[in-house]
Design a protein around this motif. Sequence first.
Motif, PDB file in Angstrom:
ATOM      1  N   LEU A 111       0.828  -1.200   0.000  1.00 10.05           N
ATOM      2  CA  LEU A 111       0.000   0.000   0.000  1.00 10.05           C
ATOM      3  C   LEU A 111       0.864   1.253   0.000  1.00 10.05           C
ATOM      4  O   LEU A 111       0.563   2.232  -0.695  1.00 10.05           O
ATOM      5  N   GLY A 112       1.951   1.212   0.779  1.00 12.31           N
ATOM      6  CA  GLY A 112       2.873   2.347   0.792  1.00 12.31           C
ATOM      7  C   GLY A 112       3.513   2.572  -0.568  1.00 12.31           C
ATOM      8  O   GLY A 112       3.644   3.708  -1.028  1.00 12.31           O
ATOM      9  N   LEU A 113       3.917   1.478  -1.246  1.00 10.05           N
ATOM     10  CA  LEU A 113       4.482   1.596  -2.588  1.00 10.05           C
ATOM     11  C   LEU A 113       3.456   2.115  -3.588  1.00 10.05           C
ATOM     12  O   LEU A 113       3.776   2.906  -4.478  1.00 10.05           O
ATOM     13  N   TYR A 114       2.215   1.659  -3.428  1.00 10.55           N
ATOM     14  CA  TYR A 114       1.148   2.118  -4.328  1.00 10.55           C
ATOM     15  C   TYR A 114       0.916   3.620  -4.171  1.00 10.55           C
ATOM     16  O   TYR A 114       0.766   4.344  -5.165  1.00 10.55           O
ATOM     17  N   LEU A 115       0.916   4.098  -2.932  1.00 11.21           N
ATOM     18  CA  LEU A 115       0.721   5.521  -2.700  1.00 11.21           C
ATOM     19  C   LEU A 115       1.901   6.345  -3.206  1.00 11.21           C
ATOM     20  O   LEU A 115       1.740   7.511  -3.572  1.00 11.21           O
ATOM     21  N   ALA A 116       3.082   5.731  -3.228  1.00  8.73           N
ATOM     22  CA  ALA A 116       4.270   6.442  -3.685  1.00  8.73           C
ATOM     23  C   ALA A 116       4.401   6.467  -5.204  1.00  8.73           C
ATOM     24  O   ALA A 116       5.261   7.176  -5.745  1.00  8.73           O
ATOM     25  N   LEU A 117       3.565   5.708  -5.911  1.00  9.77           N
ATOM     26  CA  LEU A 117       3.651   5.684  -7.371  1.00  9.77           C
ATOM     27  C   LEU A 117       3.391   7.050  -7.979  1.00  9.77           C
ATOM     28  O   LEU A 117       3.897   7.371  -9.051  1.00  9.77           O
ATOM     29  N   GLY A 118       2.592   7.852  -7.280  1.00 14.42           N
ATOM     30  CA  GLY A 118       2.301   9.183  -7.796  1.00 14.42           C
ATOM     31  C   GLY A 118       3.523  10.067  -7.906  1.00 14.42           C
ATOM     32  O   GLY A 118       3.508  11.057  -8.655  1.00 14.42           O
ATOM     33  N   ILE A 119       4.586   9.753  -7.164  1.00 15.47           N
ATOM     34  CA  ILE A 119       5.819  10.530  -7.271  1.00 15.47           C
ATOM     35  C   ILE A 119       6.515  10.230  -8.592  1.00 15.47           C
ATOM     36  O   ILE A 119       7.105  11.115  -9.226  1.00 15.47           O
ATOM     37  N   MET A 120       6.436   8.981  -9.043  1.00 10.06           N
ATOM     38  CA  MET A 120       7.132   8.556 -10.254  1.00 10.06           C
ATOM     39  C   MET A 120       6.302   8.750 -11.515  1.00 10.06           C
ATOM     40  O   MET A 120       6.849   8.912 -12.600  1.00 10.06           O
ATOM     41  N   ILE A 121       4.973   8.726 -11.391  1.00 10.57           N
ATOM     42  CA  ILE A 121       4.094   8.858 -12.548  1.00 10.57           C
ATOM     43  C   ILE A 121       3.452  10.233 -12.515  1.00 10.57           C
ATOM     44  O   ILE A 121       2.629  10.514 -11.639  1.00 10.57           O
TER      45      ILE A 121
END
Length: 280
Positions: A111-121
């Motif tokens: 879940l933490g990685l999913y929320l952090a995807l917005g930084i890369m995309i």
Amino acid sequence: MMHKSRSNPFNSILAHGALITYTLIALFPVFVILVNSFKTRKAIFRDPLALPTSDTFSLVGYQTVLKQGDFFLYFQNSMIVTVVSLALVLLFGAMAAFALAEYRFKGNMLLGLYLALGIMIPIRIGTVAILELMVDTGLVNTLTALILVYTAQGLPLAVFILSEFMKQVSDDLKNAGRIDGLSEYTIFFRLVLPLVRPAMATVAVFNMIPIWNDLWFPLILAPAEETKTLTLGSQVFIGQFVTDWNAVLSALSMAILPVMVLYVIFSRQLIRGITSGAVK
């Protein structure tokens, strides 16, 4: 024999000196814009780094900005969008970060990685889908559309930064609060949030400038006259063949002031957040 690590005052001086140096370098373009906004067009191109004199001083740019378009409405729209978006980003980002840092459950890391995807995309990749969604919900040409988009844009970075700071908050402090009968919300707002204020100030500064200066989403989602932001409204002075540089520089000067004020408000906490790991 093991020796305890002590704070090195020399490292603290270097860290603060570096921040001051970087601040001065960053403020130099702002200084150039402000100086040239009070000069005639010829003086701007003849000597852009010179201070205005009695021969070169002019307020024609500010007069043009105030006469053409509704500058104060644009200013109000930008202020509303920026302040409300920052408040929502800090509130929801801090709550999500607290949940990820405090509670252990299956899928916590995913879940933490999913929320952090917005930084890369980048969120702009979904501009077409966002526009269709706003059309379907009737939010086109409203400030609500911009607030929702900027909140979604800022949450990934907020969760990523704040979750690391949340993990450093003492478990003994939170457990003591639970023993005293405090609810999780009370622990979050009264015990945890005051301890992560430097991190929240850092998140606010990192999100404030992109929101205030953004041209893309105001142009796509809210181009109507009554919902124009300051950045979009300033584009009226930039033409394909002729640009009113006096008006552009004057508009930019007035647009910079609120950002500078907000930066000063958050600067102390921002410096504490940046240098907290450098002075140990």
